[in-house]
Motif scaffolding. Structure first.
Motif, PDB file in Angstrom:
ATOM      1  N   VAL A 100      33.504  42.531  34.709  1.00 41.59           N
ATOM      2  CA  VAL A 100      34.088  41.189  34.553  1.00 41.59           C
ATOM      3  C   VAL A 100      35.267  41.222  33.589  1.00 41.59           C
ATOM      4  O   VAL A 100      36.333  40.662  33.862  1.00 41.59           O
ATOM      5  CB  VAL A 100      33.020  40.187  34.068  1.00 41.59           C
ATOM      6  CG1 VAL A 100      33.663  38.849  33.695  1.00 41.59           C
ATOM      7  CG2 VAL A 100      31.971  39.957  35.155  1.00 41.59           C
ATOM      8  N   PHE A 104      38.874  40.093  34.664  1.00 38.99           N
ATOM      9  CA  PHE A 104      39.254  38.744  34.257  1.00 38.99           C
ATOM     10  C   PHE A 104      39.565  38.614  32.757  1.00 38.99           C
ATOM     11  O   PHE A 104      40.136  37.602  32.340  1.00 38.99           O
ATOM     12  CB  PHE A 104      38.139  37.749  34.605  1.00 38.99           C
ATOM     13  CG  PHE A 104      37.803  37.704  36.072  1.00 38.99           C
ATOM     14  CD1 PHE A 104      38.662  37.104  36.980  1.00 38.99           C
ATOM     15  CD2 PHE A 104      36.626  38.269  36.543  1.00 38.99           C
ATOM     16  CE1 PHE A 104      38.347  37.057  38.334  1.00 38.99           C
ATOM     17  CE2 PHE A 104      36.301  38.225  37.900  1.00 38.99           C
ATOM     18  CZ  PHE A 104      37.167  37.625  38.795  1.00 38.99           C
ATOM     19  N   GLY A 228      38.708  34.480  30.661  1.00 44.31           N
ATOM     20  CA  GLY A 228      39.473  33.803  31.700  1.00 44.31           C
ATOM     21  C   GLY A 228      39.831  32.381  31.313  1.00 44.31           C
ATOM     22  O   GLY A 228      40.150  32.101  30.157  1.00 44.31           O
ATOM     23  N   THR A 235      33.431  31.438  39.032  1.00 43.63           N
ATOM     24  CA  THR A 235      34.052  32.556  39.752  1.00 43.63           C
ATOM     25  C   THR A 235      33.654  33.881  39.113  1.00 43.63           C
ATOM     26  O   THR A 235      33.309  34.839  39.806  1.00 43.63           O
ATOM     27  CB  THR A 235      35.583  32.416  39.729  1.00 43.63           C
ATOM     28  OG1 THR A 235      35.945  31.217  40.406  1.00 43.63           O
ATOM     29  CG2 THR A 235      36.254  33.596  40.413  1.00 43.63           C
ATOM     30  N   TYR A 236      33.683  33.935  37.782  1.00 44.39           N
ATOM     31  CA  TYR A 236      33.352  35.171  37.087  1.00 44.39           C
ATOM     32  C   TYR A 236      31.857  35.477  37.200  1.00 44.39           C
ATOM     33  O   TYR A 236      31.456  36.638  37.309  1.00 44.39           O
ATOM     34  CB  TYR A 236      33.752  35.069  35.615  1.00 44.39           C
ATOM     35  CG  TYR A 236      35.111  34.426  35.391  1.00 44.39           C
ATOM     36  CD1 TYR A 236      36.166  34.648  36.289  1.00 44.39           C
ATOM     37  CD2 TYR A 236      35.341  33.576  34.313  1.00 44.39           C
ATOM     38  CE1 TYR A 236      37.398  34.038  36.101  1.00 44.39           C
ATOM     39  CE2 TYR A 236      36.572  32.972  34.117  1.00 44.39           C
ATOM     40  CZ  TYR A 236      37.599  33.196  35.023  1.00 44.39           C
ATOM     41  OH  TYR A 236      38.824  32.597  34.845  1.00 44.39           O
ATOM     42  N   TYR A 239      31.136  37.021  40.573  1.00 43.20           N
ATOM     43  CA  TYR A 239      31.610  38.400  40.591  1.00 43.20           C
ATOM     44  C   TYR A 239      30.600  39.315  39.896  1.00 43.20           C
ATOM     45  O   TYR A 239      30.260  40.390  40.395  1.00 43.20           O
ATOM     46  CB  TYR A 239      32.967  38.480  39.891  1.00 43.20           C
ATOM     47  CG  TYR A 239      33.611  39.848  39.899  1.00 43.20           C
ATOM     48  CD1 TYR A 239      34.362  40.276  40.987  1.00 43.20           C
ATOM     49  CD2 TYR A 239      33.488  40.693  38.806  1.00 43.20           C
ATOM     50  CE1 TYR A 239      34.955  41.527  40.990  1.00 43.20           C
ATOM     51  CE2 TYR A 239      34.077  41.946  38.793  1.00 43.20           C
ATOM     52  CZ  TYR A 239      34.815  42.356  39.893  1.00 43.20           C
ATOM     53  OH  TYR A 239      35.401  43.600  39.890  1.00 43.20           O
TER      54      TYR A 239
END
Length: 398
Positions: A100, A104, A228, A235-236, A239
Motif C-alpha cells: 500500500v 499510494f 494518500g 480504495t487503499y 488494494y
C-alpha cells in the motif's frame, strides 16, 4: 503457463533449501513442527535471518529493498519454508502495508516506514474490523476529526491479530459521513504508544491472546500519517485486502499439512491396519490433493498476473475461498486420522519448556490445535460469503 521448472528455478529451490539447512534454527523448526507457541522474539529472530540474506520481502520490488522475485520464485520459497517448518513471515507490515505504501504513500512515508519494516524496528498490526464492522468494512465507526495538524481518533477495533506485540497500527477511520459509506473512510498510520490507546487481549480456545481489542480515546495522530488522500481510504483498503486474501490461500501451509496428514494416516493404528489403506479415507486424501494441485497452479497464475504492480481482482477472492476450504479439509482429515486423541489439549503444553505431557502421540496436539485455530480462515480477510458476493459483482456483473 509452463508448469515445468526451468534449470534456473531448480537452482533457486536448491539455494532456498541450502539457506534453510544452514540458517533455520532447529529450536524454531521444532517449535513449529510440534505446534508450540511462537513468541515475538521467535518471529523477530527468523525475520532478521531472512533480512540479512535479503529474502524477507519476497513480494517487494528491489527498489524498496525487496527480492524482486517472480511468482514462481515466491511459490518455491513458500513451499520450501513451510516444508522445513520455518516460522511464518508475519504479514501485516510486509505483505499488507508495504504494498500500500509503495503504491499510494508519499516519498516521506516510504522513506520512513519501509526500511523500518524490513529491519524490524516497527511491528505493525491491522486496525480494520470493529464490533459490527467485520467483513462489512464500509460500516466502520471509528472517527478521525481534523484538528489543525492532527486528527483526533476515537473508537474501537477488534480481532487485531498480534496487536499485543505491535508498536504501530494501520487503521481505517471515518473522516466524513457525507455520501456513500465507502466515500468517507481514510487510511491512517498510528503509533501504538500514543496516549489514549488501550489494548485488551481476547483469549482464544487454545489459551493464547492471538487477537485483541484496541480502544482509541481522543488519540492525536499527525496529519502527515494520512496515507494518500482523505476520504479515499476505501480504495487503499481494497488494494490491501486483495494481497491479504491471496496470502491467506496458503499453498505452502496446505502442502505441509497434506504431507503431515499422509504420514499420520500411514502409521499403524490397530495391529497392522493403516488408515490410508481404507479406500474411503484414501479417496478423501486423493480428492484434497487434486484440489490443492489445481489451486497451486491457479495461485501461480494469479500472482504472476499481478507482477506488473497491479493487485489481483476477483481472482484473489476465488483463491481465498478455495484455499480456505482446502486447508480446513486437511485439518479435519488430520484430526480424523488422530482418532481418539483428537481432543482438546492442555493449553500450557503449547509453551516452550513446559513439561506437560501431551495426551497420546506427539502429533496429536498440533493436529487438534491447527484444526481449532484454522476455523477462522473462512472469516478473516473477508468471509467466504463476502468473497462470493465480490465474485458475482465483478465477474457476473450482477
Amino acid at each position: 503457463m509452463d508448469l515445468n521448472y526451468t534449470d534456473e528455478q531448480k537452482a533457486f529451490r536448491a539455494e532456498v533449501r541450502a539457506l534453510l539447512a544452514d540458517k533455520l534454527p532447529t529450536r524454531l523448526s521444532d517449535k513449529v513442527a510440534g505446534g508450540k507457541r511462537l513468541t515475538k522474539a521467535d518471529y523477530e529472530e527468523w525475520h532478521a535471518i531472512l533480512n540479512a540474506r535479503g529474502w524477507l520481502a519476497g513480494n517487494w520490488p528491489e527498489q524498496f529493498g525487496g527480492t524482486g522475485w517472480d511468482a514462481v520464485q515466491r511459490h518455491i520459497f513458500e513451499e520450501e519454508t513451510t516444508a522445513a517448518h520455518a516460522p511464518r513471515i508475519v504479514p501485516f507490515g510486509l505483505a499488507m502495508l508495504g504494498p500500500v505504501l509503495q503504491k499510494f504513500g508519499n516519498d516521506a512515508q516510504k522513506a520512513q516506514y519501509l526500511p523500518r519494516i524490513l529491519n524490524g524496528d516497527d511491528w505493525w498490526c491491522q486496525g480494520y474490523s470493529e464490533p459490527g464492522a467485520g467483513s462489512d468494512l464500509a460500516s466502520v465507526k471509528a472517527t478521525a476529526v481534523r484538528d489543525g495538524d492532527h486528527y483526533i481518533v476515537n473508537g474501537q477495533k477488534t480481532w487485531t491479530t498480534l496487536g499485543q506485540y505491535a508498536n504501530m497500527i494501520f487503521c481505517l477511520v471515518r473522516t466524513s459521513k457525507d455520501g456513500k459509506p465507502q466515500e468517507g473512510i481514510s487510511f491512517l498510520l498510528i503509533d501504538m504508544d500514543t496516549p489514549g490507546i488501550e489494548v485488551r487481549p481476547i483469549v482464544l480456545l487454545d489459551g493464547e491472546p492471538e487477537v485483541n481489542e484496541v480502544f482509541f480515546d481522543n488519540v492525536r495522530v499527525p496529519v502527515e500519517n494520512l496515507v494518500g488522500e482523505e476520504n479515499k481510504g476505501w480504495t487503499y483498503a481494497k488494494y490491501l485486502l486483495t494481497h491479504e486474501r491471496t496470502n491467506i490461500a496458503g499453498v505452502g501451509f496446505a502442502r505441509a499439512g497434506l504431507a503431515s496428514l499422509k504420514r499420520i494416516a500411514g502409521l499403524e493404528q490397530d495391529g497392522d491396519r493403516k488408515l490410508i489403506e481404507n479406500p474411503l479415507f484414501a479417496a478423501k486424501i486423493a480428492q484434497v490433493e487434486i484440489d490443492l494441485m489445481a489451486m497451486a497452479t491457479t495461485n501461480m497464475r494469479i500472482v504472476a498476473a499481478a507482477a506488473g504492480g497491479q493487485a489481483p481482482g476477483a481472482e484473489s477472492s476465488m483463491l481465498k475461498i478455495k484455499g480456505t476450504q482446502i486447508r480446513q479439509e486437511i485439518n479435519a482429515l488430520t484430526r480424523q486420522a488422530v482418532g481418539v486423541y483428537a481432543m482438546p489439549f492442555v493449553s500450557e503444553a503449547l509453551d516452550e519448556g513446559v513439561n506437560a505431557e501431551p495426551v497420546g502421540p506427539a502429533y496429536a496436539m498440533p493436529a487438534t490445535q491447527a484444526y481449532f485455530n484454522n476455523r477462522k480462515l473462512s472469516i478473516y480477510g473477508g468471509s467466504s460469503e463476502v468473497q462470493r458476493t465480490i465474485i458475482s459483482k465483478a465477474i457476473l456483473e450482477l
